[in-house]
Design a protein around this motif. Sequence first.
Motif, PDB file in Angstrom:
ATOM      1  N   ASP A  17       7.550  49.742  50.183  1.00 11.00           N
ATOM      2  CA  ASP A  17       7.257  48.609  48.980  1.00 11.00           C
ATOM      3  C   ASP A  17       9.030  47.967  48.709  1.00 11.00           C
ATOM      4  OD1 ASP A  17       7.159  47.475  46.663  1.00 11.00           O
ATOM      5  OD2 ASP A  17       5.778  48.725  45.711  1.00 11.00           O
ATOM      6  N   ARG A  18       9.116  46.732  48.962  1.00  7.91           N
ATOM      7  CA  ARG A  18      10.245  46.250  48.937  1.00  7.91           C
ATOM      8  C   ARG A  18      10.554  45.984  47.299  1.00  7.91           C
ATOM      9  NH1 ARG A  18      11.584  41.104  53.120  1.00  7.91           N
ATOM     10  NH2 ARG A  18      10.850  42.136  54.912  1.00  7.91           N
ATOM     11  N   GLU A  19       9.782  45.647  46.460  1.00  5.54           N
ATOM     12  CA  GLU A  19       9.960  45.547  45.203  1.00  5.54           C
ATOM     13  C   GLU A  19      10.397  46.877  44.506  1.00  5.54           C
ATOM     14  OE1 GLU A  19       6.659  44.172  42.829  1.00  5.54           O
ATOM     15  OE2 GLU A  19       6.790  42.281  43.637  1.00  5.54           O
ATOM     16  N   ARG A  20      10.245  48.145  44.958  1.00  2.00           N
ATOM     17  CA  ARG A  20      10.589  49.577  44.721  1.00  2.00           C
ATOM     18  C   ARG A  20      12.006  49.603  45.008  1.00  2.00           C
ATOM     19  NH1 ARG A  20       6.793  54.437  46.031  1.00  2.00           N
ATOM     20  NH2 ARG A  20       8.520  55.298  44.805  1.00  2.00           N
ATOM     21  N   VAL A  21      12.259  49.295  46.291  1.00  2.00           N
ATOM     22  CA  VAL A  21      13.640  49.369  46.712  1.00  2.00           C
ATOM     23  C   VAL A  21      14.511  48.233  45.907  1.00  2.00           C
ATOM     24  CG1 VAL A  21      15.095  48.638  48.792  1.00  2.00           C
ATOM     25  CG2 VAL A  21      12.934  49.798  49.102  1.00  2.00           C
ATOM     26  N   ASP A  22      14.266  47.054  45.579  1.00  2.00           N
ATOM     27  CA  ASP A  22      15.007  46.237  44.982  1.00  2.00           C
ATOM     28  C   ASP A  22      15.233  46.847  43.374  1.00  2.00           C
ATOM     29  OD1 ASP A  22      15.207  44.260  46.917  1.00  2.00           O
ATOM     30  OD2 ASP A  22      13.462  43.038  46.241  1.00  2.00           O
ATOM     31  N   ALA A  23      14.344  47.558  42.780  1.00  2.00           N
ATOM     32  CA  ALA A  23      14.643  48.022  41.719  1.00  2.00           C
ATOM     33  C   ALA A  23      15.386  49.218  41.671  1.00  2.00           C
ATOM     34  CB  ALA A  23      13.004  48.600  40.976  1.00  2.00           C
ATOM     35  N   PHE A  24      15.220  49.985  42.496  1.00  2.00           N
ATOM     36  CA  PHE A  24      16.292  51.271  42.803  1.00  2.00           C
ATOM     37  C   PHE A  24      17.630  50.597  42.998  1.00  2.00           C
ATOM     38  CE2 PHE A  24      18.436  54.216  45.358  1.00  2.00           C
ATOM     39  CZ  PHE A  24      18.133  55.395  44.948  1.00  2.00           C
ATOM     40  N   LEU A  25      17.863  49.655  43.742  1.00  2.00           N
ATOM     41  CA  LEU A  25      19.240  49.228  44.142  1.00  2.00           C
ATOM     42  C   LEU A  25      19.891  48.280  42.779  1.00  2.00           C
ATOM     43  CD1 LEU A  25      18.689  48.296  47.761  1.00  2.00           C
ATOM     44  CD2 LEU A  25      19.840  50.246  47.134  1.00  2.00           C
ATOM     45  N   ALA A  26      19.019  47.721  42.191  1.00  2.00           N
ATOM     46  CA  ALA A  26      19.444  46.954  41.085  1.00  2.00           C
ATOM     47  C   ALA A  26      19.885  48.257  40.069  1.00  2.00           C
ATOM     48  CB  ALA A  26      18.426  46.211  40.511  1.00  2.00           C
ATOM     49  N   ALA A  27      19.183  49.035  39.718  1.00  2.00           N
ATOM     50  CA  ALA A  27      19.578  50.170  39.003  1.00  2.00           C
ATOM     51  C   ALA A  27      20.870  50.999  39.160  1.00  2.00           C
ATOM     52  CB  ALA A  27      18.440  51.154  38.542  1.00  2.00           C
ATOM     53  N   ALA A  28      21.148  50.906  40.554  1.00  2.00           N
ATOM     54  CA  ALA A  28      22.410  51.500  41.354  1.00  2.00           C
ATOM     55  C   ALA A  28      23.577  50.662  41.233  1.00  2.00           C
ATOM     56  CB  ALA A  28      22.236  52.154  42.450  1.00  2.00           C
ATOM     57  N   GLY A  29      23.291  49.388  40.720  1.00  2.00           N
ATOM     58  CA  GLY A  29      24.328  48.497  40.764  1.00  2.00           C
ATOM     59  C   GLY A  29      24.989  48.090  42.145  1.00  2.00           C
ATOM     60  N   ALA A  30      24.116  48.284  43.413  1.00  2.00           N
ATOM     61  CA  ALA A  30      24.220  47.905  44.598  1.00  2.00           C
ATOM     62  C   ALA A  30      23.737  46.598  44.859  1.00  2.00           C
ATOM     63  CB  ALA A  30      23.382  48.825  45.631  1.00  2.00           C
ATOM     64  N   GLU A  31      24.277  45.911  45.751  1.00  2.00           N
ATOM     65  CA  GLU A  31      23.900  44.452  46.218  1.00  2.00           C
ATOM     66  C   GLU A  31      23.063  44.737  47.473  1.00  2.00           C
ATOM     67  OE1 GLU A  31      27.342  42.240  47.256  1.00  2.00           O
ATOM     68  OE2 GLU A  31      28.619  42.933  45.565  1.00  2.00           O
ATOM     69  N   ALA A  32      21.756  43.819  47.419  1.00  2.00           N
ATOM     70  CA  ALA A  32      20.939  44.183  48.396  1.00  2.00           C
ATOM     71  C   ALA A  32      20.666  42.307  48.987  1.00  2.00           C
ATOM     72  CB  ALA A  32      19.360  44.574  47.844  1.00  2.00           C
ATOM     73  N   GLU A  33      20.511  42.559  50.365  1.00  2.00           N
ATOM     74  CA  GLU A  33      20.168  41.344  51.084  1.00  2.00           C
ATOM     75  C   GLU A  33      19.222  41.663  52.126  1.00  2.00           C
ATOM     76  OE1 GLU A  33      22.272  38.092  54.107  1.00  2.00           O
ATOM     77  OE2 GLU A  33      23.739  39.594  52.972  1.00  2.00           O
ATOM     78  N   TRP A  34      17.938  41.000  51.737  1.00  2.00           N
ATOM     79  CA  TRP A  34      16.834  41.216  52.786  1.00  2.00           C
ATOM     80  C   TRP A  34      17.051  40.073  54.243  1.00  2.00           C
ATOM     81  CZ3 TRP A  34      13.792  45.227  52.718  1.00  2.00           C
ATOM     82  CH2 TRP A  34      13.620  45.677  51.490  1.00  2.00           C
ATOM     83  N   ARG A  35      17.053  40.546  55.207  1.00  2.00           N
ATOM     84  CA  ARG A  35      17.413  39.821  56.379  1.00  2.00           C
ATOM     85  C   ARG A  35      16.137  39.280  56.978  1.00  2.00           C
ATOM     86  NH1 ARG A  35      22.589  41.276  57.574  1.00  2.00           N
ATOM     87  NH2 ARG A  35      22.743  39.444  58.175  1.00  2.00           N
ATOM     88  N   ARG A  36      16.551  38.198  57.659  1.00  2.00           N
ATOM     89  CA  ARG A  36      15.077  37.361  58.218  1.00  2.00           C
ATOM     90  C   ARG A  36      14.574  38.256  59.192  1.00  2.00           C
ATOM     91  NH1 ARG A  36      17.305  31.318  59.913  1.00  2.00           N
ATOM     92  NH2 ARG A  36      17.622  30.640  57.762  1.00  2.00           N
ATOM     93  N   ASP A  37      15.096  39.197  59.993  1.00  2.00           N
ATOM     94  CA  ASP A  37      14.404  40.111  60.788  1.00  2.00           C
ATOM     95  C   ASP A  37      13.779  41.395  60.265  1.00  2.00           C
ATOM     96  OD1 ASP A  37      16.484  41.664  60.141  1.00  2.00           O
ATOM     97  OD2 ASP A  37      17.580  41.919  62.063  1.00  2.00           O
ATOM     98  N   GLY A  38      13.724  41.357  58.972  1.00  2.00           N
ATOM     99  CA  GLY A  38      13.135  42.495  58.166  1.00  2.00           C
ATOM    100  C   GLY A  38      14.078  43.694  57.943  1.00  2.00           C
ATOM    101  N   GLY A  39      14.996  43.505  58.077  1.00  2.00           N
ATOM    102  CA  GLY A  39      16.205  44.574  57.749  1.00  2.00           C
ATOM    103  C   GLY A  39      16.536  44.414  56.531  1.00  2.00           C
ATOM    104  N   LEU A  40      17.628  45.075  55.914  1.00  2.00           N
ATOM    105  CA  LEU A  40      18.099  45.000  54.688  1.00  2.00           C
ATOM    106  C   LEU A  40      19.620  45.564  54.819  1.00  2.00           C
ATOM    107  CD1 LEU A  40      17.814  44.993  51.453  1.00  2.00           C
ATOM    108  CD2 LEU A  40      17.228  47.550  51.783  1.00  2.00           C
TER     109      LEU A  40
END
Length: 311
Positions: free
Chosen positions: A174-197
């Motif tokens: 679940d990408r939204e769960r990952v985004d929420a986890f990383l936002a809470a951790a103060g990390a920068e997240a960038e989803w890539r066109r190839d499906g990676g992160l």
Amino acid sequence: MGAGEAWKPYEIYPEAGAAGVAGLLSRLDAEADLEALLDREKALVFRGFGVTEERVDAVLDRLLPNRLAYVHGNSPRTKVGRNVYTSTEYPAEFTISMHNELSYAHSWPARLAFCCVTAAATGGATPVVDAALWLASLDDAVRERFAGGVRYTQNLHGGLGLGKSWQDTFETDDRERVDAFLAAAGAEAEWRRDGGLRVTQHRPATVRHPRTGAEVWFNQSDQWHPAALGDETAAALAKLLPADQLPQSVAFADGSPIPAEDVVQVRDRGLAAAVDVDWRQGDVLLIDNLLVAHGRRPFTGARRVLVAMSD
């Protein structure tokens, strides 16, 4: 530990008539303040109690009241129970250098517990090092260069590629769960066109223990830097991918490169200062994850060590 005496884990053996898992549980119940004991000794080894994989949950429930999932972990493991995992599944012929678990993350476990259910035929010890002594062993210039902290970068594939996928790393698809986890951790997240992160985090190089006040080396710069992998491995990776596309990489917090000789010194001095915990089947090791770093020695035969962690 007396003045001038080298640090080593504190070993605990069964008392007369109190062997087996039941004896260990009774011993733990009788311990007035396990946290204070661990603060003082930093690592405890319970030997001779014969803990098996079938009974390890009962022991872990006492040692780690709030077991954590290995979310955002970067090493390959297999989940075998309720937040119980195999130790890092890395080729037997290699050494795993010293590190504090999840020291690159926003939050990390306070305690780790290991249980040896199958001892290796030869080798396979878990080296442990007093992280304050590790910090003190480094050259002043190295400590000064790391004073501003470090920047970690992970390139997590979406199902096919080098290293771990983001799904395995965060135990979800679940990408939204990952985004929420990383936002809470103060990390920068960038989803890539190839499906990676791609995940970028800034973290300190040292921390202070919340109760003892000890300042300890607490980062994984050497494990994330290709120079510490060895010349041949680093050269092979360089042929496959540019530095910014490696599964994981590290720089100083301002983005400047960390000198290869710095991370090699960090790796080698940590291993040189380490004390080996030589496993016997049924042994349990409990460590304070800030005060003590751990690794793994090469081995032969079938080695199975389980690990769990708690806050």
